[in-house]
Motif scaffolding. Structure first.
Motif, PDB file in Angstrom:
ATOM      1  N   GLN A 166       0.828  -1.207   0.000  1.00 56.36           N
ATOM      2  CA  GLN A 166       0.000   0.000   0.000  1.00 56.36           C
ATOM      3  C   GLN A 166       0.862   1.256   0.000  1.00 56.36           C
ATOM      4  OE1 GLN A 166      -2.440  -0.824   3.511  1.00 56.36           O
ATOM      5  NE2 GLN A 166      -4.266  -0.810   2.228  1.00 56.36           N
ATOM      6  N   GLU A 167       1.893   1.249   0.834  1.00 56.86           N
ATOM      7  CA  GLU A 167       2.767   2.424   0.908  1.00 56.86           C
ATOM      8  C   GLU A 167       3.446   2.664  -0.440  1.00 56.86           C
ATOM      9  OE1 GLU A 167       6.302   4.345   3.696  1.00 56.86           O
ATOM     10  OE2 GLU A 167       5.669   2.257   3.997  1.00 56.86           O
ATOM     11  N   GLY A 168       3.958   1.592  -1.049  1.00 56.44           N
ATOM     12  CA  GLY A 168       4.580   1.730  -2.362  1.00 56.44           C
ATOM     13  C   GLY A 168       3.594   2.188  -3.421  1.00 56.44           C
ATOM     14  N   ALA A 169       2.363   1.659  -3.359  1.00 55.11           N
ATOM     15  CA  ALA A 169       1.341   2.029  -4.322  1.00 55.11           C
ATOM     16  C   ALA A 169       0.930   3.492  -4.165  1.00 55.11           C
ATOM     17  CB  ALA A 169       0.120   1.124  -4.167  1.00 55.11           C
ATOM     18  N   MET A 170       0.830   3.942  -2.914  1.00 51.07           N
ATOM     19  CA  MET A 170       0.464   5.338  -2.675  1.00 51.07           C
ATOM     20  C   MET A 170       1.532   6.289  -3.199  1.00 51.07           C
ATOM     21  SD  MET A 170      -1.363   5.330   1.057  1.00 51.07           S
ATOM     22  CE  MET A 170      -3.098   4.853   1.189  1.00 51.07           C
ATOM     23  N   GLN A 171       2.794   5.965  -2.962  1.00 53.65           N
ATOM     24  CA  GLN A 171       3.861   6.818  -3.481  1.00 53.65           C
ATOM     25  C   GLN A 171       3.840   6.833  -5.000  1.00 53.65           C
ATOM     26  OE1 GLN A 171       6.243   8.821  -1.514  1.00 53.65           O
ATOM     27  NE2 GLN A 171       5.915   9.640  -3.576  1.00 53.65           N
ATOM     28  N   LEU A 172       3.618   5.658  -5.594  1.00 53.76           N
ATOM     29  CA  LEU A 172       3.538   5.575  -7.054  1.00 53.76           C
ATOM     30  C   LEU A 172       2.337   6.359  -7.572  1.00 53.76           C
ATOM     31  CD1 LEU A 172       5.161   4.163  -9.309  1.00 53.76           C
ATOM     32  CD2 LEU A 172       3.480   2.313  -9.225  1.00 53.76           C
ATOM     33  N   GLY A 173       1.203   6.269  -6.864  1.00 51.16           N
ATOM     34  CA  GLY A 173       0.007   6.995  -7.276  1.00 51.16           C
ATOM     35  C   GLY A 173       0.199   8.501  -7.217  1.00 51.16           C
ATOM     36  N   ILE A 174       0.888   8.984  -6.170  1.00 49.43           N
ATOM     37  CA  ILE A 174       1.174  10.420  -6.076  1.00 49.43           C
ATOM     38  C   ILE A 174       2.083  10.853  -7.219  1.00 49.43           C
ATOM     39  CG2 ILE A 174       2.386  12.163  -4.709  1.00 49.43           C
ATOM     40  CD1 ILE A 174       1.390  10.686  -2.206  1.00 49.43           C
ATOM     41  N   ASN A 175       3.133  10.072  -7.469  1.00 52.80           N
ATOM     42  CA  ASN A 175       4.054  10.416  -8.552  1.00 52.80           C
ATOM     43  C   ASN A 175       3.338  10.423  -9.903  1.00 52.80           C
ATOM     44  OD1 ASN A 175       6.071  10.506  -6.639  1.00 52.80           O
ATOM     45  ND2 ASN A 175       6.922   8.488  -7.137  1.00 52.80           N
ATOM     46  N   ALA A 176       2.464   9.425 -10.098  1.00 53.31           N
ATOM     47  CA  ALA A 176       1.715   9.350 -11.356  1.00 53.31           C
ATOM     48  C   ALA A 176       0.841  10.577 -11.533  1.00 53.31           C
ATOM     49  CB  ALA A 176       0.863   8.085 -11.374  1.00 53.31           C
ATOM     50  N   ALA A 177       0.141  10.974 -10.469  1.00 48.82           N
ATOM     51  CA  ALA A 177      -0.744  12.132 -10.544  1.00 48.82           C
ATOM     52  C   ALA A 177       0.037  13.414 -10.797  1.00 48.82           C
ATOM     53  CB  ALA A 177      -1.561  12.250  -9.260  1.00 48.82           C
ATOM     54  N   GLN A 178       1.172  13.566 -10.140  1.00 42.68           N
ATOM     55  CA  GLN A 178       1.972  14.777 -10.337  1.00 42.68           C
ATOM     56  C   GLN A 178       2.518  14.858 -11.755  1.00 42.68           C
ATOM     57  OE1 GLN A 178       4.816  14.625  -7.115  1.00 42.68           O
ATOM     58  NE2 GLN A 178       3.334  15.374  -5.610  1.00 42.68           N
ATOM     59  N   ASP A 179       2.993  13.738 -12.286  1.00 42.29           N
ATOM     60  CA  ASP A 179       3.469  13.745 -13.671  1.00 42.29           C
ATOM     61  C   ASP A 179       2.325  13.976 -14.648  1.00 42.29           C
ATOM     62  OD1 ASP A 179       6.027  13.380 -12.848  1.00 42.29           O
ATOM     63  OD2 ASP A 179       6.225  11.300 -13.530  1.00 42.29           O
ATOM     64  N   ALA A 180       1.134  13.427 -14.327  1.00 43.01           N
ATOM     65  CA  ALA A 180      -0.030  13.638 -15.191  1.00 43.01           C
ATOM     66  C   ALA A 180      -0.426  15.107 -15.211  1.00 43.01           C
ATOM     67  CB  ALA A 180      -1.191  12.774 -14.713  1.00 43.01           C
ATOM     68  N   LEU A 181      -0.412  15.740 -14.044  1.00 39.79           N
ATOM     69  CA  LEU A 181      -0.736  17.167 -13.984  1.00 39.79           C
ATOM     70  C   LEU A 181       0.288  17.978 -14.757  1.00 39.79           C
ATOM     71  CD1 LEU A 181      -1.752  17.417 -10.225  1.00 39.79           C
ATOM     72  CD2 LEU A 181      -3.273  17.791 -12.175  1.00 39.79           C
ATOM     73  N   PHE A 182       1.543  17.649 -14.593  1.00 40.95           N
ATOM     74  CA  PHE A 182       2.614  18.349 -15.296  1.00 40.95           C
ATOM     75  C   PHE A 182       2.423  18.232 -16.806  1.00 40.95           C
ATOM     76  CE2 PHE A 182       6.894  18.699 -17.073  1.00 40.95           C
ATOM     77  CZ  PHE A 182       7.369  19.842 -16.439  1.00 40.95           C
TER      78      PHE A 182
ATOM     79  N   PHE B  34       1.154  23.833  -9.567  1.00 42.12           N
ATOM     80  CA  PHE B  34       0.112  23.239  -8.738  1.00 42.12           C
ATOM     81  C   PHE B  34       0.716  22.820  -7.407  1.00 42.12           C
ATOM     82  CE2 PHE B  34       1.960  19.928 -11.411  1.00 42.12           C
ATOM     83  CZ  PHE B  34       2.254  18.919 -10.517  1.00 42.12           C
ATOM     84  N   THR B  35      -0.143  22.609  -6.427  1.00 37.12           N
ATOM     85  CA  THR B  35       0.295  22.172  -5.106  1.00 37.12           C
ATOM     86  C   THR B  35       0.636  20.688  -5.139  1.00 37.12           C
ATOM     87  OG1 THR B  35      -1.097  23.820  -4.029  1.00 37.12           O
ATOM     88  CG2 THR B  35      -0.362  21.958  -2.686  1.00 37.12           C
ATOM     89  N   ARG B  36       1.812  20.347  -4.680  1.00 36.85           N
ATOM     90  CA  ARG B  36       2.245  18.950  -4.656  1.00 36.85           C
ATOM     91  C   ARG B  36       2.099  18.380  -3.239  1.00 36.85           C
ATOM     92  NH1 ARG B  36       5.937  17.722  -9.124  1.00 36.85           N
ATOM     93  NH2 ARG B  36       6.082  19.560 -10.469  1.00 36.85           N
ATOM     94  N   ILE B  37       1.678  17.144  -3.132  1.00 35.91           N
ATOM     95  CA  ILE B  37       1.574  16.492  -1.828  1.00 35.91           C
ATOM     96  C   ILE B  37       2.626  15.390  -1.734  1.00 35.91           C
ATOM     97  CG2 ILE B  37      -0.895  16.993  -1.668  1.00 35.91           C
ATOM     98  CD1 ILE B  37      -1.426  14.008  -2.224  1.00 35.91           C
ATOM     99  N   ASN B  38       2.804  14.850  -0.546  1.00 37.00           N
ATOM    100  CA  ASN B  38       3.708  13.720  -0.363  1.00 37.00           C
ATOM    101  C   ASN B  38       2.964  12.591   0.340  1.00 37.00           C
ATOM    102  OD1 ASN B  38       3.723  14.285   2.467  1.00 37.00           O
ATOM    103  ND2 ASN B  38       5.336  15.816   2.123  1.00 37.00           N
ATOM    104  N   ILE B  39       3.658  11.511   0.614  1.00 40.32           N
ATOM    105  CA  ILE B  39       3.022  10.319   1.187  1.00 40.32           C
ATOM    106  C   ILE B  39       2.359  10.621   2.523  1.00 40.32           C
ATOM    107  CG2 ILE B  39       5.121   9.555   2.349  1.00 40.32           C
ATOM    108  CD1 ILE B  39       2.532   7.273   0.619  1.00 40.32           C
ATOM    109  N   GLY B  40       2.831  11.644   3.231  1.00 39.55           N
ATOM    110  CA  GLY B  40       2.238  11.988   4.519  1.00 39.55           C
ATOM    111  C   GLY B  40       0.779  12.376   4.429  1.00 39.55           C
ATOM    112  N   ALA B  41       0.343  12.838   3.255  1.00 35.07           N
ATOM    113  CA  ALA B  41      -1.046  13.265   3.091  1.00 35.07           C
ATOM    114  C   ALA B  41      -2.016  12.092   3.078  1.00 35.07           C
ATOM    115  CB  ALA B  41      -1.196  14.065   1.799  1.00 35.07           C
ATOM    116  N   VAL B  42      -1.512  10.889   2.836  1.00 31.61           N
ATOM    117  CA  VAL B  42      -2.403   9.731   2.700  1.00 31.61           C
ATOM    118  C   VAL B  42      -1.944   8.526   3.518  1.00 31.61           C
ATOM    119  CG1 VAL B  42      -3.348  10.313   0.429  1.00 31.61           C
ATOM    120  CG2 VAL B  42      -1.163   9.112   0.570  1.00 31.61           C
ATOM    121  N   GLU B  43      -0.817   8.626   4.230  1.00 30.97           N
ATOM    122  CA  GLU B  43      -0.267   7.443   4.879  1.00 30.97           C
ATOM    123  C   GLU B  43      -1.134   6.917   6.023  1.00 30.97           C
ATOM    124  OE1 GLU B  43       3.567   8.367   6.363  1.00 30.97           O
ATOM    125  OE2 GLU B  43       2.876   9.911   7.760  1.00 30.97           O
ATOM    126  N   SER B  44      -2.102   7.705   6.487  1.00 30.59           N
ATOM    127  CA  SER B  44      -2.985   7.214   7.553  1.00 30.59           C
ATOM    128  C   SER B  44      -3.856   6.061   7.072  1.00 30.59           C
ATOM    129  CB  SER B  44      -3.874   8.352   8.070  1.00 30.59           C
ATOM    130  OG  SER B  44      -4.711   8.853   7.048  1.00 30.59           O
TER     131      SER B  44
END
Length: 331
Positions: free
Chosen positions: A99-115, A126-136
């Motif tokens: 899950q942690e790896g998938a979340m980091q990959l999902g954030i990276n995918a979204a940021q590259d998609a926005l870019f 745009f505002t970028r988030i990190n794994i801390g925003a979803v790690e709960s």
């Protein structure tokens, strides 16, 4: 001529391939851990199969109740319960890490998609988030419960499957070796369920992280469903391109592999060949493979494709794409 993928879609498809690799590693790790259970239980499984085969040879008809009362079965049951408890504890760690790896990959995918959504790098802000925003969410299932709670039902699934398999194989006059193999295969139903949970929760983590990045980016108006067409069900294919508001979640069914594509303010919506058009361009053999024989014949006789796709709602798990049952289509 098929619609070509926008650059943002190309980026997200490449991330989907990376997510599939993470998923494959997750399945390998789960399978390797389950193999240890099978090795530890092999002696007791063989002993139980030998006992039941001897009793059949003596003229007994083996029932479920007789198996349940067998001392050998009780020994196997207790050992299996202990092994599955240990497996589930290990599985929680394995799935949480995925899950942690998938979340980091999902954030990276979204940021590259926005870019890639912007016409030039200079205009991409745009505002970028990190794994801390979803790690709960790590270590929890889609219903909000700890992963261990969801996995705990594996024991009942495996135990019931063992008894059913044994009674059926004894009735067919199989040898003790065949019965033992059947028991081993039946116990694997617990692994099948655990793997389904693992896949579903890692894929959900990927979607959750991507959509949260879109929400917090400050530049999106929502997102669209992007379907990985290879292996997709007819429901997802027909929902390809579906639009969602920013505050919504990208729904999917268990083990679903749909991806969220951002709709960025002031930028043209991303484009690709949607599932309905893609399906129409496939060979009849491929269409039959996707629909199944009955739905394919209905399609050939004029039933529109969108009639086969819908959504089902669960108060715990929410909405998910679903192929409309044939009984409903014909009713």
């Amino acid at each position: 001529m098929p619609q070509s993928d926008s650059k943002v879609v190309q980026v997200l498809r490449s991330y989907r391939t990376r997510m599939d690799g993470l998923d494959a590693q997750l399945m390998e790790d789960m399978g390797r851990r389950w193999l240890l259970i099978e090795q530890r239980l092999q002696a007791e499984i063989n002993a139980l199969a030998d006992e039941m085969a001897r009793r059949v040879a003596l003229g007994e008809t083996i029932t479920q109740q007789m198996v349940w009362k067998s001392e050998r079965y009780q020994i196997l049951k207790a050992q299996m319960e202990a092994e599955i408890v240990k497996f589930n504890r290990d599985a929680v760690t394995i799935i949480s890490q995925a899950q942690e790896g998938a979340m980091q990959l999902g954030i990276n995918a979204a940021q590259d998609a926005l870019f890639m959504s912007y016409p030039s790098p200079l205009s991409a802000a745009f505002t970028r988030i990190n794994i801390g925003a979803v790690e709960s969410f790590i270590g929890f299932a889609g219903d909000g419960s700890p992963l261990y709670t969801l996995l705990a039902a594996d024991y009942a699934v495996a135990v019931n499957a063992i008894v059913d398999s044994m009674v059926a194989n004894l009735a067919m006059g199989q040898s003790s070796a065949q019965i033992a193999r059947g028991i081993m295969e039946a116990s694997g139903m617990g692994l099948d369920r655990a793997m389904l949970i693992a896949r579903t929760e890692s894929q959900r983590a990927y979607r959750l992280a991507s959509t949260e990045q879109y929400r917090q980016s400050g530049v999106t108006m929502g997102f669209m469903r992007l379907v990985k067409k290879d292996g997709a069900c007819i429901a997802c294919l027909m929902l390809d391109g579906e639009r969602f508001e920013s505050e919504s979640d990208l729904d999917d069914h268990p083990n679903g592999r749909c991806t969220a594509v951002p709709i960025v303010e002031g930028v043209d919506a991303p484009a690709w060949e949607f599932g309905q058009d893609w399906f129409a361009n496939q060979t009849e053999d491929k269409q039959r493979e996707i629909l199944g024989n009955t739905r394919f014949e209905m399609y050939q006789n004029g039933t529109p494709l969108d009639a086969f796709a819908g959504k089902t709602h669960n108060d715990t798990w929410g909405d998910s794409p679903q192929a409309i049952p044939i009984s409903t289509l014909k009713g």
